[in-house]
Design a protein around this motif. Structure first.
Motif, short mmCIF file in Angstrom:
data_model
loop_
_atom_site.label_atom_id
_atom_site.label_comp_id
_atom_site.label_asym_id
_atom_site.label_seq_id
_atom_site.Cartn_x
_atom_site.Cartn_y
_atom_site.Cartn_z
N LEU A 114 0.79 -1.01 0.05
CA LEU A 114 -0.08 0.17 0.08
C LEU A 114 0.98 1.34 0.06
CD1 LEU A 114 -2.79 -0.98 2.45
CD2 LEU A 114 -3.07 -0.64 -0.03
N VAL A 115 1.76 1.19 0.83
CA VAL A 115 2.70 2.27 0.89
C VAL A 115 3.48 2.69 -0.78
CG1 VAL A 115 5.27 3.12 1.57
CG2 VAL A 115 3.48 2.21 3.19
N LYS A 116 3.82 1.53 -1.37
CA LYS A 116 4.33 1.62 -2.67
C LYS A 116 3.15 2.39 -3.68
CE LYS A 116 5.96 -2.66 -3.12
NZ LYS A 116 6.59 -3.63 -3.70
N LEU A 117 2.07 1.58 -3.51
CA LEU A 117 0.97 2.27 -4.46
C LEU A 117 0.63 3.71 -4.05
CD1 LEU A 117 -1.36 -1.00 -4.62
CD2 LEU A 117 -0.25 0.09 -6.52
N VAL A 118 0.40 3.84 -3.01
CA VAL A 118 -0.05 5.30 -2.39
C VAL A 118 1.20 6.34 -2.82
CG1 VAL A 118 -1.13 6.91 -0.70
CG2 VAL A 118 -1.70 4.51 -1.09
N SER A 119 2.30 5.87 -2.90
CA SER A 119 3.45 6.85 -3.15
C SER A 119 3.43 7.32 -4.40
CB SER A 119 4.73 6.12 -2.65
OG SER A 119 5.13 5.15 -3.59
N GLN A 120 2.84 6.57 -5.29
CA GLN A 120 2.90 7.01 -6.98
C GLN A 120 1.84 8.06 -7.04
OE1 GLN A 120 2.38 3.52 -9.47
NE2 GLN A 120 3.20 2.24 -7.82
N TRP A 121 2.58 9.19 -7.57
CA TRP A 121 1.71 10.36 -7.81
C TRP A 121 0.32 10.10 -8.67
CZ3 TRP A 121 0.43 12.10 -12.63
CH2 TRP A 121 1.39 11.75 -13.79
N ARG A 122 0.47 9.19 -9.50
CA ARG A 122 -0.84 8.96 -10.59
C ARG A 122 -1.74 8.28 -9.82
NH1 ARG A 122 1.63 3.99 -14.27
NH2 ARG A 122 2.11 2.50 -12.73
N ILE A 123 -1.45 7.41 -8.62
CA ILE A 123 -2.53 6.79 -7.98
C ILE A 123 -3.22 7.64 -7.11
CG2 ILE A 123 -2.74 4.95 -6.20
CD1 ILE A 123 -2.33 3.73 -8.80
N ARG A 124 -2.38 8.50 -6.37
CA ARG A 124 -2.89 9.55 -5.63
C ARG A 124 -3.95 10.49 -6.18
NH1 ARG A 124 2.38 9.93 -2.84
NH2 ARG A 124 2.54 12.19 -4.00
N LEU A 125 -3.44 10.85 -7.37
CA LEU A 125 -4.15 11.74 -8.27
C LEU A 125 -5.58 11.23 -8.86
CD1 LEU A 125 -3.71 14.63 -9.64
CD2 LEU A 125 -2.86 13.25 -11.72
N VAL A 126 -5.39 9.80 -9.16
CA VAL A 126 -6.59 9.11 -9.39
C VAL A 126 -7.44 9.07 -8.29
CG1 VAL A 126 -7.63 7.04 -10.47
CG2 VAL A 126 -5.49 8.17 -11.57
N VAL A 127 -7.12 8.62 -7.10
CA VAL A 127 -7.84 8.43 -6.09
C VAL A 127 -8.81 9.89 -5.60
CG1 VAL A 127 -7.83 8.01 -3.65
CG2 VAL A 127 -6.48 6.29 -5.08
N LEU A 128 -7.78 10.78 -5.72
CA LEU A 128 -8.54 12.19 -5.35
C LEU A 128 -9.62 12.35 -6.57
CD1 LEU A 128 -8.00 14.68 -3.51
CD2 LEU A 128 -6.55 15.47 -5.45
N ALA A 129 -9.13 12.21 -7.51
CA ALA A 129 -10.27 12.49 -8.59
C ALA A 129 -11.44 11.66 -8.64
CB ALA A 129 -9.59 11.97 -10.10
#
Lengths: 446, 300
Positions: free
Chosen positions: A20-35
């Motif tokens: 989860l740390v690795k996934l959430v550290s990716q800006w594209r994942i964070r951006l998509v979750v936020l979106a």
């Protein structure tokens, strides 16, 4: 130096946290979750304020009437585009990323169990996907309810669902599409394991989803349609009729879950077979590809046979009787709605005793299957008189059983005019309406 | 009672399909020893290091790590750390986050795992909060070493740890490795840089085409080796050259380069001193290890 103790594999919880740390550290994942948590709400709220609604999308025409139409419009869009792309982004890359970064050996030395790595990665991807889907539901529902209100929703057979009932059905519909999303995610995992560094691994869920959508647009037999893992992206429609069309829905979910299980199991087996000591290979190869794809083909064939045998349905599943019944039922419900909106005395569906007489191609073609050449003459008893009324509809019926009925007169009944509703003026509900034909139901005799 | 060795390998064989990567390899590494593993590309060094890390198991032979027999893959005992094919780092995480995530994965509390100390030891304190995606190869190598330090290893396996290191980085790494060895940890490292191996390692194993062609102390390697070329600088080059030409076992190669075995060189030095010629430099043109490496591997 004393003999050391054998190191134990890292507990799953730690592995999951690491993933989860690795996934959430990716800006594209964070951006998509936020979106996922922000954009749907803004989209639904904005569209609900527009004078022109997305009537081509299921429930789009009701976005002025209730806030619960918004999450369903988004669900239709999500099943087509958003969910396949999200699964590609998360599940399609979860194993391939380690190949790309060259971190497999590091991970294996740290965790000491390929099994736990696989489970942790799968659960990590699943967690992020569920978080994204939860965002889509929550955000679109909140946007809809805040912008339009918590109001009753008109179902696909014209009957009204109370606000609470609509909310429950919306949540249930989104829960149902988790099954095909899981199937796509499992295909993503499989692709990620099978295709290693190749970008095809990342694209696989989206490509498969596109292929499944194309297949659903073709006039294929019902057992094949239901045996495709993406059918539950469509069959949630059946939740919005009364009674609900549980058969296609449950079969679609069961098939999707089977695909999810089989694809995950294949990915697991292929992952455990991989030799991480050899630098020359990233686990890909024709043999691995064969082992990964063949069981899914077998699953598809078996599903078709089982569904065909269990339901006894073949052909398109769209027959004249079913179309007539669906159109008559929707018309009766919507007539009653129109009556209320025009401040006329209430009538019941039983009093209307609506029937429909439908043909295809002006009666020159066999009244069976999809097409935009269906024409229905609806007949009902005018309340308080012995006279009957008649209205004509042109139907555009798609192979998945969904139809859009377009009023063709008389204009006093199903022409375009505005009616007063609690949320403001709205088009005559009998002018154009959506409906669905239950592909599995059998035509009553007599 | 004999102290268990950090590594004890006997007749280790490992094949990939029809390719024999390791062919009956023997290896002994004592606690506190820095052991160099050298060999040409494709010699089997990385495969051997992978076996020591526990990534795979040998097809045949016996392997004991820290006194524990290894029978299955990923069966290496606690206290083994390191990396092969470069350190496994995640570019979206900072240096500190990489170490913290790894510490948690290994069940350590990041606050008490010595993250800052490890970063300081490898000279990365200033970039601790930078994403590793922007790190140079040398910085990545040092961070990989820092990650290994978190586990307080008793056996450290490093594959080409000097790759991409600048002189300052190399000094950090050397200091860390000698410190670990002084504390009793065994270190096995592969390198193509002979100066590094000579500076760090007390023993060396040379591998070629999956077989050990030499294993032992560096001094033994030099003694066993053939004639070496030495750079000879004196206060009187002409007389020194003449003396060298007359000395048994010595060949004058160029103006200031002579060739011979170590005993012949000893005799030449004695004669130069007797003739009152000041000796300013006598050093191998090519290091003994490099010369041995080239000789032994070319023979194969």
């Amino acid at each position: 130096m004393t003999a050391a103790t054998l190191a134990r594999p890292t507990p799953l919880s730690r592995g999951l946290r690491f993933e989860l740390v690795k996934l959430v550290s990716q800006w594209r994942i964070r951006l998509v979750v936020l979106a996922c948590w922000v954009a749907p709400g803004l989209f639904v709220a904005a569209v609900s304020q527009q004078s022109t609604l997305p009537v081509d999308t299921l429930f789009g025409r009701w976005m002025h009437a209730t806030g619960w139409a918004g999450p369903l419009v988004l669900l239709g869009f999500a099943g087509t585009w958003a969910l396949p792309l999200l699964t590609s982004l998360v599940a399609g890359d979860v194993f391939a990323a380690e190949d790309r970064l060259g971190t497999w050996r590091h991970l294996l030395v740290a965790v000491r169990s390929p099994r736990r790595i696989f489970v942790a990665k799968s659960l990590g991807a699943l967690s992020v996907l569920v978080l994204m889907v939860a965002g889509l539901v929550f955000s679109s529902s909140l946007g809809g309810v805040l912008a339009v209100g918590d109001r009753p929703l008109v179902g696909l057979d014209g009957h009204q669902l109370s606000a609470g009932e609509a909310a429950a059905r919306v949540l249930l519909a989104w829960a149902c599409v988790l099954a095909p999303t899981l199937a796509l995610a499992a295909i993503g995992l499989l692709g990620s394991v099978l295709l290693g560094k190749s970008p095809m691994g990342l694209l696989l869920p989206a490509v498969v989803a596109l292929a499944l959508q194309l297949a659903q647009m073709l006039p294929i037999p019902v057992p094949v349609r239901l045996a495709l893992p993406g059918y539950a992206f469509i069959s949630w429609n059946g939740l919005f009729t009364s009674p609900a069309q549980w058969g296609p829905l449950l079969i679609g979910i069961a098939v999707s879950l089977l695909w999810a299980i089989v694809a995950t199991a294949l990915a697991y087996v292929l992952f455990l077979r991989r030799d991480f000591t050899s630098l020359a290979t990233d686990g890909t190869g024709r043999r691995a590809l064969f082992l990964g794809v063949l069981p899914l083909v077998v699953l598809l064939v078996l599903s078709v046979v089982v569904i065909r045998t269990a339901t006894g349905v073949s052909g398109s599943g769209i027959g004249q009787e079913k179309v007539q019944r669906s159109v008559a039922t929707a018309f009766a419900h919507l007539y009653r709605l129109q009556t209320g909106q025009l401040n006329r005395p209430d009538v019941t569906e039983a009093q209307l005793a609506t029937t429909a007489d439908c043909n295809k191609g002006g009666g020159r073609r066999d009244p069976e299957g999809a097409g935009n050449d269906w024409r229905c003459v609806v007949t009902w008893h005018l309340p308080g008189t012995t006279a009957t009324g008649q209205a004509i509809y042109q139907l555009d019926l798609t192979p998945d059983g969904r139809f859009m009925a377009d009023g063709d007169g008389p204009k006093e009944v199903n022409g375009y005019f505005l009616v007063h509703t609690p949320t403001g003026d709205a088009p005559n509900p009998l002018w154009q309406f959506d409906g669905t034909v239950d592909l599995l139901s059998t035509t009553p005799k007599g | 009672m004999e102290r268990p060795r950090a590594v004890r390998a006997r007749r280790i064989t490992k094949c990939f399909g029809e390719v024999v990567a390791l062919d009956e390899i023997d290896l002994d590494v004592a606690p506190g020893q820095i052991h160099g593993l050298v060999g040409p590309n494709g010699a089997g060094k990385t495969t051997l290091l992978g076996l020591l890390l526990g990534l795979a198991v040998a097809d045949s032979g016996q392997l004991e790590i820290l006194g524990t027999p290894i029978r299955r893959a990923l069966d290496a005992p606690d206290g083994v750390a390191g990396f092969v094919d470069g350190p496994g780092l995640y570019p979206s995480l900072t240096a500190r986050q990489n170490l913290a995530a790894l510490a948690r994965l290994r069940g350590l509390d990041p606050r008490g795992a010595g993250l800052d100390e490890a970063l300081d030891q490898v000279g990365l304190t200033d970039v601790a909060d930078d994403r590793t995606g922007g790190f140079s190869l040398g910085m990545r190598q040092r961070l990989g070493l820092a990650a290994a330090l978190l586990t307080r290893p008793r056996l450290l396996i490093l594959d080409e740890p000097s790759n991409g290191l600048d002189p300052v980085g190399a000094r950090h790494v050397h200091r860390v490795l000698t410190g670990l060895a002084a504390d009793g940890a065994a270190i096995v490292l592969s390198s193509h840089r002979m100066d590094d191996v000579e500076a760090l390692c007390s023993e060396v194993t040379i591998v070629a085409t999956g077989r050990v062609v030499f294993s032992g102390p560096l001094s033994k390697l030099a003694a066993e080796n053939r004639e070496l070329d030495y750079r000879l600088r004196t206060s009187d080059p002409a007389r020194a050259r003449a003396l060298a030409a007359e000395s048994p076992g010595i060949t004058v190669v160029e103006d200031e380069v002579v060739r011979g075995l170590v005993p012949a060189m000893d005799e030449l030095v004695a004669r130069l001193v007797r003739e009152n010629i000041a000796l300013r430099e006598l050093s191998p043109v090519v290091s003994p290890l490099e010369a041995a490496f080239l000789n032994l591997t070319e023979e194969k």
